[in-house]
Design an enzyme around this catalytic site. Sequence first.
Site, PDB file in Angstrom:
ATOM      1  N   ALA A  55     -25.213  16.445   2.178  1.00 13.69           N
ATOM      2  CA  ALA A  55     -26.405  17.085   1.584  1.00 13.69           C
ATOM      3  C   ALA A  55     -27.563  17.223   2.564  1.00 13.69           C
ATOM      4  O   ALA A  55     -28.654  17.623   2.168  1.00 13.69           O
ATOM      5  CB  ALA A  55     -26.866  16.351   0.325  1.00 13.69           C
ATOM      6  N   GLY A  56     -27.336  16.929   3.840  1.00 11.14           N
ATOM      7  CA  GLY A  56     -28.394  17.081   4.827  1.00 11.14           C
ATOM      8  C   GLY A  56     -28.856  18.519   4.960  1.00 11.14           C
ATOM      9  O   GLY A  56     -30.064  18.802   4.990  1.00 11.14           O
ATOM     10  N   THR A  57     -27.913  19.457   5.022  1.00 15.36           N
ATOM     11  CA  THR A  57     -28.246  20.873   5.145  1.00 15.36           C
ATOM     12  C   THR A  57     -29.063  21.347   3.947  1.00 15.36           C
ATOM     13  O   THR A  57     -30.087  22.014   4.099  1.00 15.36           O
ATOM     14  CB  THR A  57     -26.956  21.719   5.259  1.00 15.36           C
ATOM     15  OG1 THR A  57     -26.286  21.387   6.472  1.00 15.36           O
ATOM     16  CG2 THR A  57     -27.265  23.207   5.250  1.00 15.36           C
TER      17      THR A  57
ATOM     18  N   ARG B   3     -12.190  22.105   7.157  1.00 20.60           N
ATOM     19  CA  ARG B   3     -13.233  22.339   8.163  1.00 20.60           C
ATOM     20  C   ARG B   3     -12.708  22.156   9.589  1.00 20.60           C
ATOM     21  O   ARG B   3     -13.419  22.410  10.552  1.00 20.60           O
ATOM     22  CB  ARG B   3     -14.424  21.417   7.894  1.00 20.60           C
ATOM     23  CG  ARG B   3     -15.253  21.878   6.691  1.00 20.60           C
ATOM     24  CD  ARG B   3     -16.328  20.885   6.308  1.00 20.60           C
ATOM     25  NE  ARG B   3     -15.782  19.758   5.563  1.00 20.60           N
ATOM     26  CZ  ARG B   3     -16.520  18.768   5.070  1.00 20.60           C
ATOM     27  NH1 ARG B   3     -17.827  18.764   5.266  1.00 20.60           N
ATOM     28  NH2 ARG B   3     -15.955  17.791   4.392  1.00 20.60           N
TER      29      ARG B   3
ATOM     30  N   LYS C 259     -29.824  28.242  11.270  1.00 22.48           N
ATOM     31  CA  LYS C 259     -29.941  26.818  11.600  1.00 22.48           C
ATOM     32  C   LYS C 259     -29.106  26.506  12.829  1.00 22.48           C
ATOM     33  O   LYS C 259     -28.214  27.262  13.204  1.00 22.48           O
ATOM     34  CB  LYS C 259     -29.481  25.942  10.433  1.00 22.48           C
ATOM     35  CG  LYS C 259     -27.975  25.979  10.194  1.00 22.48           C
ATOM     36  CD  LYS C 259     -27.535  25.040   9.102  1.00 22.48           C
ATOM     37  CE  LYS C 259     -26.018  25.101   8.975  1.00 22.48           C
ATOM     38  NZ  LYS C 259     -25.498  24.284   7.887  1.00 22.48           N
TER      39      LYS C 259
ATOM     40  N   GLY D 236       0.782  -1.231   0.000  1.00 16.80           N
ATOM     41  CA  GLY D 236       0.000   0.000   0.000  1.00 16.80           C
ATOM     42  C   GLY D 236       0.811   1.278   0.000  1.00 16.80           C
ATOM     43  O   GLY D 236       0.246   2.366  -0.155  1.00 16.80           O
TER      44      GLY D 236
END
Length: 315
Positions: free
Chosen positions: A228-230, A100, A196, A42
């Site tokens: 894609a929840g938001t 993030r 939110k 690997g």
Amino acid sequence: MSFFNKKLKIFSGNANPALAEEIAEYLGVSVGAAKVKRFSDGEIHVDIDESVRGADVFVVQPTSQPVNEHIMELLIMVDALRRASARRITAVLPYYGYARQDRKVRARAPISAKLMANILTAAGARRVVTMDLHAGQIQGFFDIPVDHLPGVPILAEYFLNKGLQDIAVVSPDLGGVTRARDLAERIGASLAIIDKRRPEPNVSEVMNVIGNIEGKTVVITDDIIDTAGTIVNAVKALLERGAKEVYACATHAVLSGPAIERIANSQLKEMIVTNTIPLAPEKQIEKIRSLSVAPLLGEAIIRIHEDLSVSKLFD
């Protein structure tokens, strides 16, 4: 071969070779001869199969999923090019992984975006080109020049050509208002904001819509669409509050986990993204349209190579 072609070289790892090819075609050069392979255990091995001595080298490698694999490919390729006497190595990261994790949100938390900057510089990168960093202050994590390119002009051009009427641009959170305002000004739209709360990572709950969206064609804009929840929650909330139809756009289509299923099953009219991250075949659904960032990155590379202003691209 011209002086320009001989001295400027484009290389690519395995993250987004199609984008590297597009950029090279835009520049009128070929992608450099290099192989990024795996040993049986690997480990990553890089072969640079042409001379880069004295060259201005640009390595195109978004650090998208699998993030750690693509980061190691980039670091090892940069190290190989440095040891081969490249004059300058610019890391072109259309998508910057770990962006993030840009601050300490609790005790003993890492700042992984800063760690990324440290190891990339230590490997031998002398300049970075990136697009729509999740947090603009990440530029300051580097002690080398960073060219931070916005994706909004590309998205705005698409909506202008689409000819939509009575548009409201919506930011899905308070942190994205500046981006949403930029898009709204470019396409002549009004601005609204979703307030939110996020109880935990990748989970959002729509609380309130600030601004008038009733009867309007709504465009939700964000830098990253991950699970894609938001976006899906926002679409539902906006339609319930009287929006005529809802589009979404983002620079980076991470689209992990249940994202594709959520988008396909939502009332979203269309989602516009860019190819900073390649869309796997299973993610190429009818509702998602991808725009190319190759001309923008190509122009930035030309300006860096010729020691011209990159910011002039956006005047």
